[in-house]
Design an enzyme around this catalytic site. Structure first.
Site, PDB file in Angstrom:
ATOM      1  N   LYS A 105       0.842  -1.204   0.000  1.00  0.00           N
ATOM      2  CA  LYS A 105       0.000   0.000   0.000  1.00  0.00           C
ATOM      3  C   LYS A 105       0.865   1.237   0.000  1.00  0.00           C
ATOM      4  O   LYS A 105       0.395   2.338   0.266  1.00  0.00           O
ATOM      5  CB  LYS A 105      -0.890   0.000   1.246  1.00  0.00           C
ATOM      6  CG  LYS A 105      -1.957  -1.056   1.207  1.00  0.00           C
ATOM      7  CD  LYS A 105      -2.965  -0.853   2.305  1.00  0.00           C
ATOM      8  CE  LYS A 105      -4.187  -1.688   2.045  1.00  0.00           C
ATOM      9  NZ  LYS A 105      -4.901  -2.010   3.266  1.00  0.00           N
ATOM     10  N   ASN A 136      13.093 -12.640  -2.182  1.00  0.00           N
ATOM     11  CA  ASN A 136      12.218 -11.529  -1.791  1.00  0.00           C
ATOM     12  C   ASN A 136      12.320 -10.372  -2.797  1.00  0.00           C
ATOM     13  O   ASN A 136      12.883  -9.321  -2.511  1.00  0.00           O
ATOM     14  CB  ASN A 136      12.622 -11.064  -0.382  1.00  0.00           C
ATOM     15  CG  ASN A 136      11.602 -10.135   0.255  1.00  0.00           C
ATOM     16  OD1 ASN A 136      10.652  -9.702  -0.399  1.00  0.00           O
ATOM     17  ND2 ASN A 136      11.802  -9.823   1.510  1.00  0.00           N
ATOM     18  N   PRO A 137      11.783 -10.571  -4.032  1.00  0.00           N
ATOM     19  CA  PRO A 137      11.941  -9.530  -5.053  1.00  0.00           C
ATOM     20  C   PRO A 137      11.222  -8.229  -4.709  1.00  0.00           C
ATOM     21  O   PRO A 137      11.640  -7.158  -5.129  1.00  0.00           O
ATOM     22  CB  PRO A 137      11.332 -10.168  -6.317  1.00  0.00           C
ATOM     23  CG  PRO A 137      10.435 -11.245  -5.828  1.00  0.00           C
ATOM     24  CD  PRO A 137      11.035 -11.739  -4.538  1.00  0.00           C
ATOM     25  N   TYR A 143      14.122  -1.429  -2.156  1.00  0.00           N
ATOM     26  CA  TYR A 143      15.454  -0.928  -1.786  1.00  0.00           C
ATOM     27  C   TYR A 143      16.144  -0.287  -2.995  1.00  0.00           C
ATOM     28  O   TYR A 143      16.759   0.767  -2.884  1.00  0.00           O
ATOM     29  CB  TYR A 143      16.323  -2.055  -1.222  1.00  0.00           C
ATOM     30  CG  TYR A 143      15.737  -2.710   0.015  1.00  0.00           C
ATOM     31  CD1 TYR A 143      14.957  -1.981   0.901  1.00  0.00           C
ATOM     32  CD2 TYR A 143      15.952  -4.058   0.290  1.00  0.00           C
ATOM     33  CE1 TYR A 143      14.397  -2.575   2.027  1.00  0.00           C
ATOM     34  CE2 TYR A 143      15.409  -4.660   1.418  1.00  0.00           C
ATOM     35  CZ  TYR A 143      14.634  -3.916   2.279  1.00  0.00           C
ATOM     36  OH  TYR A 143      14.087  -4.503   3.377  1.00  0.00           O
TER      37      TYR A 143
HETATM   38  C1  LIG Z   1       9.188  -5.444   1.848  1.00  0.00           C
HETATM   39  C2  LIG Z   1       8.167  -4.487   2.443  1.00  0.00           C
HETATM   40  C3  LIG Z   1       8.807  -3.694   3.555  1.00  0.00           C
HETATM   41  C4  LIG Z   1       7.727  -3.503   1.339  1.00  0.00           C
HETATM   42  O1  LIG Z   1       6.748  -2.644   1.837  1.00  0.00           O
HETATM   43  P1  LIG Z   1       5.316  -2.494   1.139  1.00  0.00           P
HETATM   44  O2  LIG Z   1       4.568  -1.451   1.862  1.00  0.00           O
HETATM   45  O3  LIG Z   1       4.674  -3.846   1.031  1.00  0.00           O
HETATM   46  O4  LIG Z   1       5.744  -2.025  -0.301  1.00  0.00           O
HETATM   47  P2  LIG Z   1       5.232  -0.785  -1.162  1.00  0.00           P
HETATM   48  O5  LIG Z   1       3.759  -0.859  -1.325  1.00  0.00           O
HETATM   49  O6  LIG Z   1       5.751   0.467  -0.593  1.00  0.00           O
HETATM   50  O7  LIG Z   1       6.003  -1.047  -2.543  1.00  0.00           O
HETATM   51  C5  LIG Z   1       5.978  -2.303  -3.137  1.00  0.00           C
HETATM   52  C6  LIG Z   1       6.680  -2.201  -4.469  1.00  0.00           C
HETATM   53  O8  LIG Z   1       7.173  -3.514  -4.793  1.00  0.00           O
HETATM   54  C7  LIG Z   1       6.676  -3.893  -6.063  1.00  0.00           C
HETATM   55  N1  LIG Z   1       6.546  -5.340  -6.031  1.00  0.00           N
HETATM   56  C8  LIG Z   1       5.596  -6.090  -5.452  1.00  0.00           C
HETATM   57  N2  LIG Z   1       5.830  -7.396  -5.671  1.00  0.00           N
HETATM   58  C9  LIG Z   1       6.960  -7.453  -6.407  1.00  0.00           C
HETATM   59  C10 LIG Z   1       7.706  -8.509  -6.983  1.00  0.00           C
HETATM   60  N3  LIG Z   1       7.335  -9.780  -6.806  1.00  0.00           N
HETATM   61  N4  LIG Z   1       8.815  -8.211  -7.705  1.00  0.00           N
HETATM   62  C11 LIG Z   1       9.210  -6.914  -7.877  1.00  0.00           C
HETATM   63  N5  LIG Z   1       8.526  -5.870  -7.356  1.00  0.00           N
HETATM   64  C12 LIG Z   1       7.412  -6.137  -6.640  1.00  0.00           C
HETATM   65  C13 LIG Z   1       5.363  -3.156  -6.187  1.00  0.00           C
HETATM   66  O9  LIG Z   1       4.974  -3.062  -7.533  1.00  0.00           O
HETATM   67  C14 LIG Z   1       5.743  -1.802  -5.610  1.00  0.00           C
HETATM   68  O10 LIG Z   1       6.507  -1.100  -6.561  1.00  0.00           O
HETATM   69  P3  LIG Z   1       6.351   0.485  -6.858  1.00  0.00           P
HETATM   70  O11 LIG Z   1       6.479   1.174  -5.546  1.00  0.00           O
HETATM   71  O12 LIG Z   1       7.492   0.799  -7.795  1.00  0.00           O
HETATM   72  O13 LIG Z   1       5.010   0.666  -7.462  1.00  0.00           O
HETATM   73  C15 LIG Z   1       6.907  -5.220   3.013  1.00  0.00           C
HETATM   74  O14 LIG Z   1       6.223  -5.859   1.936  1.00  0.00           O
HETATM   75  C16 LIG Z   1       7.209  -6.242   4.082  1.00  0.00           C
HETATM   76  O15 LIG Z   1       7.357  -5.898   5.231  1.00  0.00           O
HETATM   77  N6  LIG Z   1       7.302  -7.525   3.693  1.00  0.00           N
HETATM   78  C17 LIG Z   1       7.520  -8.604   4.641  1.00  0.00           C
HETATM   79  C18 LIG Z   1       8.866  -8.523   5.370  1.00  0.00           C
HETATM   80  C19 LIG Z   1      10.016  -8.229   4.445  1.00  0.00           C
HETATM   81  O16 LIG Z   1      10.104  -8.721   3.333  1.00  0.00           O
HETATM   82  N7  LIG Z   1      10.955  -7.403   4.950  1.00  0.00           N
HETATM   83  C20 LIG Z   1      12.161  -7.082   4.252  1.00  0.00           C
HETATM   84  C21 LIG Z   1      13.194  -8.059   4.635  1.00  0.00           C
HETATM   85  S1  LIG Z   1      14.766  -7.679   3.930  1.00  0.00           S
END
Ligand SMILES: CC(C)(COP(=O)(O)OP(=O)(O)OC[C@H]1O[C@@H](n2cnc3c(N)ncnc32)[C@H](O)[C@@H]1OP(=O)(O)O)[C@@H](O)C(=O)NCCC(=O)NCCS
Length: 364
Positions: A105, A136-137, A143
């Site tokens: 979101k 974890n893409p 990042y």
């Molecule tokens: C990783 C994490 C922090 C990202 O936060 P989020 O609020 O879900 O992500 P956002 O909504 O801000 O952004 C997601 C982006 O990833 C992209 N994305 C989603 N799935 C994806 C995939 N499989 N491959 C590439 N990009 C992807 C989205 O399109 C979006 O891109 P954009 O901002 O360019 O439109 C969150 O999902 C999370 O906490 N995940 C579980 C724990 C984790 O993975 N922590 C990191 C450990 S290193």
């Protein structure tokens, strides 16, 4: 220690984690997906989490922020600068958003942006580093979007459900962060007939179509170019700035009049940001009209004149006459022929290298 600050964004508010977050944090530890993505195997009791939340507000080598939304105080995840090494102005970074309903979101992206700003501008850190698993893409995308660069891979560091997984080490340095802030996002480079711009989602179909044509694919590294690879390429280029040291960028080449995609250019910078490899792929319907020459010439010109590059080179197969002719037309000189140096479609193939230096580049 002075009280830790609250950081306010457009959507999220990051406030210091404290004892009131213990229960929500404890509940988040049953989020299986987040546990895997953060490689958390250890189980914690509520008492341990309570002790942790009571301790962190006063710890001097870390800032733990709860991700919350305006008008409520609820913990929806956390973003942390930890293991801060004040002597070397370096810190680790980690983030986890609790519950699938809170992910994707935009909260993670904004929380990352706020913490980087705090780390680099308020704390004056020089380096922020992190590790992300190769499975974890989504996190890697977030990042990269904020400028983190891959430093290396720690192979097989995690044994998860019987399978070893590797971790990618990434970092962002303060000067690069500040330079990115002051640099405008790349929009396009124009030639009389063409626009070199970012690849977009609506380029997917033409990109896959021309890259799959046998006369295009025969000299490229792929056999079949699938939709997944094309999506990855398009998404990757949304978050990278061209001419970033140690990074590659794929320019879409579109007709200026219609914006129709007719080809793409590869541009991979070296670590020092002074040399780059170019590559090109064009839809055969638009070959033989001088369009590729026009596009590559403009890109090289820009790289030398505006980006301060020193050397640009291309690598091709000696059988690829159109590619060699293009490089010769641009004044590139053959430097080497590497004999049987590439395992290519079932046999060893030669590579020829053509290059041009800034000092010999003629302004067109
Ligand atoms: C990783 C994490 C922090 C990202 O936060 P989020 O609020 O879900 O992500 P956002 O909504 O801000 O952004 C997601 C982006 O990833 C992209 N994305 C989603 N799935 C994806 C995939 N499989 N491959 C590439 N990009 C992807 C989205 O399109 C979006 O891109 P954009 O901002 O360019 O439109 C969150 O999902 C999370 O906490 N995940 C579980 C724990 C984790 O993975 N922590 C990191 C450990 S290193």
């Amino acid at each position: 220690m002075p009280e830790k600050p609250t950081l306010r964004g457009k959507t999220v508010i990051l406030r210091p984690i404290g004892p009131e977050d213990a229960e929500a944090m404890y509940a988040s530890l049953s989020d299986k997906e987040a546990m895997q993505l953060t490689g958390t195997k250890q189980s914690f009791s509520l008492e341990q989490v309570q002790a942790f939340c009571a301790r962190v507000p006063t710890e001097e080598d870390r800032y733990d922020f709860a991700i919350t939304l305006p008008g409520e105080n609820r913990y929806r995840g956390e973003v942390v600068l930890n293991d801060i090494d004040w002597d070397n102005r370096s810190s680790n970074f980690r983030i986890a958003i609790s519950g699938t309903e809170n992910r994707e979101k935009g909260y993670g992206s904004e929380a990352t942006e706020l913490v980087l700003e705090f780390g680099f501008k308020t704390l004056n850190l020089h380096r922020i580093e992190l590790e992300v698993y190769d499975f974890n893409p989504r996190a890697q995308h977030v990042y990269k979007k904020h400028g983190f660069i891959q430093e290396g891979i720690r192979r097989d560091v995690l044994l998860w459900e019987g399978k070893f997984q590797s971790a990618i080490v990434m970092s962002l340095l303060q000067p690069d962060y500040l330079a990115r802030q002051s640099r405008a996002r790349f929009e396009s480079l124009e030639t009389p007939r063409l626009r070199m711009r970012r690849l977009r989602d609506d380029d997917l179909a033409p990109l896959v179509a021309y890259r799959n044509l046998p006369e295009v694919a025969w000299m490229q590294l792929w056999e079949n170019y699938d939709t997944e690879s094309a999506k990855k390429l398009i998404n990757g280029c949304k978050v990278v700035e061209p001419f970033t040291a140690n990074d590659s960028f794929q320019f879409a080449v579109a007709l200026k009049e219609s914006d129709e995609l007719i080809g793409d250019l590869y541009f991979k910078m070296d670590e020092a940001g002074k040399q780059a490899e170019i590559g090109y792929t064009f839809d055969p319907r638009f070959q033989g009209k001088g369009l590729a020459t026009e596009a590559v010439k403009t890109l090289i010109n820009h790289a030398f004149k505006e980006q301060g590059l020193h050397r640009i080179y291309g690598i091709t197969d000696p059988r690829n006459a159109p590619s060699i002719n293009l490089m010769k037309r641009l004044g590139m000189k053959q430097e080497a022929q590497l004999r049987k140096s590439l395992w290519f479609k079932g046999e060893w193939a030669d590579d020829v290298i053509f290059a041009v230096l800034a000092e010999e580049w003629k302004t067109f």
